[in-house]
Design a protein around this motif. Structure first.
Motif, short mmCIF file in Angstrom:
data_model
loop_
_atom_site.label_atom_id
_atom_site.label_comp_id
_atom_site.label_asym_id
_atom_site.label_seq_id
_atom_site.Cartn_x
_atom_site.Cartn_y
_atom_site.Cartn_z
N SER A 155 1.70 3.84 2.88
CA SER A 155 1.70 3.42 4.29
C SER A 155 3.10 3.35 4.89
CB SER A 155 0.97 2.08 4.43
OG SER A 155 1.73 1.18 5.21
N ARG A 213 -0.71 6.73 11.94
CA ARG A 213 -1.71 6.39 10.91
C ARG A 213 -3.09 6.85 11.37
NH1 ARG A 213 -2.12 0.08 9.66
NH2 ARG A 213 -2.83 0.12 11.81
N ARG A 238 -11.31 -0.09 13.07
CA ARG A 238 -9.92 -0.53 13.10
C ARG A 238 -8.99 0.57 13.61
NH1 ARG A 238 -7.24 -4.90 10.18
NH2 ARG A 238 -9.39 -5.56 10.21
N GLU A 268 6.09 -9.38 7.10
CA GLU A 268 6.05 -8.31 8.10
C GLU A 268 7.15 -7.32 7.79
OE1 GLU A 268 4.50 -7.70 11.17
OE2 GLU A 268 3.17 -9.43 11.16
N SER A 269 6.89 -6.04 8.02
CA SER A 269 7.91 -5.05 7.68
C SER A 269 9.23 -5.31 8.42
CB SER A 269 7.40 -3.63 7.91
OG SER A 269 7.08 -3.43 9.26
N GLY A 324 -2.65 -10.70 5.34
CA GLY A 324 -3.73 -9.74 5.16
C GLY A 324 -3.26 -8.31 5.39
N THR A 325 -1.96 -8.16 5.63
CA THR A 325 -1.39 -6.82 5.76
C THR A 325 -0.29 -6.66 4.71
OG1 THR A 325 0.28 -7.54 7.37
CG2 THR A 325 -1.79 -6.73 8.26
N THR A 326 0.03 -5.42 4.41
CA THR A 326 1.17 -5.13 3.56
C THR A 326 2.19 -4.38 4.40
OG1 THR A 326 0.20 -3.06 2.81
CG2 THR A 326 -0.19 -5.01 1.44
N PRO A 327 3.45 -4.43 4.09
CA PRO A 327 4.06 -5.04 2.91
C PRO A 327 4.22 -6.56 3.01
CG PRO A 327 5.77 -4.19 4.35
CD PRO A 327 4.45 -3.80 4.97
N LEU A 361 0.92 -1.11 0.00
CA LEU A 361 0.00 0.00 0.00
C LEU A 361 0.98 1.17 0.00
CD1 LEU A 361 -2.98 0.65 0.33
CD2 LEU A 361 -2.64 0.62 2.78
N HIS A 400 -5.66 -4.29 -0.91
CA HIS A 400 -4.34 -4.75 -0.47
C HIS A 400 -4.43 -5.92 0.51
CE1 HIS A 400 -5.28 -2.27 3.07
NE2 HIS A 400 -4.24 -2.77 3.69
N THR A 401 -5.53 -5.99 1.28
CA THR A 401 -5.64 -7.09 2.25
C THR A 401 -5.81 -8.42 1.50
OG1 THR A 401 -8.04 -6.79 2.47
CG2 THR A 401 -6.68 -5.57 4.00
N PHE A 460 4.53 1.32 7.04
CA PHE A 460 5.17 0.00 7.11
C PHE A 460 5.78 -0.37 5.75
CE2 PHE A 460 1.43 0.33 9.80
CZ PHE A 460 1.99 0.17 11.05
N ILE A 476 7.59 0.17 15.21
CA ILE A 476 6.61 -0.42 14.28
C ILE A 476 5.30 -0.69 15.01
CG2 ILE A 476 6.06 -2.46 12.91
CD1 ILE A 476 9.09 -2.65 12.26
N1 GSH Z 1 2.92 -5.59 11.51
C1 GSH Z 1 2.69 -5.28 10.12
C2 GSH Z 1 1.69 -4.16 10.03
C3 GSH Z 1 1.44 -3.73 8.64
C4 GSH Z 1 0.11 -3.03 8.51
O1 GSH Z 1 -0.63 -2.77 9.47
N2 GSH Z 1 -0.20 -2.71 7.28
C5 GSH Z 1 -1.44 -2.08 6.99
C6 GSH Z 1 -1.28 -1.12 5.89
S1 GSH Z 1 -1.07 0.51 6.59
C7 GSH Z 1 -2.41 -3.13 6.56
O2 GSH Z 1 -2.13 -3.86 5.63
N3 GSH Z 1 -3.56 -3.22 7.22
C8 GSH Z 1 -4.58 -4.14 6.83
C9 GSH Z 1 -5.42 -4.51 7.98
O3 GSH Z 1 -5.04 -4.14 9.10
O4 GSH Z 1 -6.43 -5.16 7.74
C10 GSH Z 1 4.01 -4.90 9.46
O5 GSH Z 1 4.81 -4.25 10.13
O6 GSH Z 1 4.23 -5.27 8.31
#
Ligand code: GSH
Length: 252
Positions: free
Chosen positions: A14, A109, A153, A66-67, A52-55, A11, A41-42, A16, A101
């Motif tokens: 963002s 955010r 969220r 995970e970042s 379900g998170t990016t990156p 994303l 992105h999820t 991360f 992080i």
């Molecule tokens: N712990 C994860 C956190 C990443 C994260 O929260 N990414 C957000 C983008 S800002 C995301 O994909 N959120 C989707 C969600 O929480 O459903 C990392 O550091 O990679």
């Protein structure tokens, strides 16, 4: 055997994702970024084997979801340049990175989303760069239907954000104290802790230069402009802005 270039599902704007990108670039690792629309992105993350998170970094059979793990991956696959100081300070820098992080990123955010939740048009514009056309078209709709979920969220219900959140203030103070006039958080070279701080601060300071994706002006984020101004003026905010100008901006 020649391995394919790693792919980075992001994303784009963002913090991360920015941490992962900056770390890879700092280590001189070529990669292909695949920016996704918000919400989309999820799904893209799960489809790629992420959480379900990016990156999410994909390199051959290896999936790095995970970042913090992507930073470690970049460090392991780097040439001579390391992202962590050697000796006991290395562990300290790691711990600080992980804490930034988990504790700073979600809070900054939330500052940005305090404005964006009522200005989905702005969100759509700034999350809309370099998307595939189908995702570009879908994003306004995705944002509208996901609005209640984003609100939950990001804990945006209830109390107004009427100043810099306490946790953000505490972390900015801690960073300024640790820095104490030095150039970087650990010694004389940029480390993953510096990169993590600047990246995690980015949604709440909106770096004026060096951020690789277009960012809105603080004035466009009218609900939180005073918070952004205050954090930009803080010594730790100044530090993050300087890192973006001097260490992140493309070489002239
Ligand atoms: N712990 C994860 C956190 C990443 C994260 O929260 N990414 C957000 C983008 S800002 C995301 O994909 N959120 C989707 C969600 O929480 O459903 C990392 O550091 O990679």
């Amino acid at each position: 055997v020649e391995t394919a270039e790693p792919r980075l599902i992001t994303l784009q704007i963002s913090p991360f994702n920015e941490l992962a990108r900056w770390s890879l670039e700092r280590c001189g690792i070529a990669y292909r970024e695949e920016p996704q629309a918000l919400i989309w992105h999820t799904i893209a993350s799960r489809r790629a084997g992420g959480k379900g998170t990016t990156p999410v970094l994909i390199c051959g059979d290896e999936i790095v979801p995970e970042s913090a793990e992507i930073v470690e991956w970049a460090d392991r696959n780097s040439g001579p340049l390391r992202l962590f100081p050697s000796g006991p300070e290395g562990e300290e820098a790691r711990q600080l990175m992980v804490r930034l992080i988990s504790e700073l990123g979600p809070e900054t955010r939330r500052i940005a989303w305090t404005h964006l939740i009522d200005d989905l048009e702005l969100a759509d514009r700034y999350w809309g760069h370099e998307l595939a056309p189908g995702q570009r078209r879908a994003q306004p709709f995705l944002l509208r239907i996901a609005r209640p979920a984003i609100r939950r969220r990001m804990r945006l219900g209830g109390a107004e954000l009427d100043g810099v959140p306490v946790r953000v203030s505490e972390i900015f103070d801690e960073i300024a104290a640790r820095l104490d006039g030095r150039r970087f958080l650990f010694g004389e070279t940029l480390s993953a802790a510096d990169i993590a701080f600047a990246a995690m601060a980015s949604p709440a300071i909106l770096p004026d230069r060096g951020f690789p994706v277009p960012l809105p002006d603080p004035e466009a984020m009218s609900t939180v402009t005073p918070i952004i101004d205050a954090l930009r003026a803080h010594p730790a905010g100044q530090f993050a802005l300087r890192l973006y100008r001097e260490e992140r901006a493309a070489a002239p």
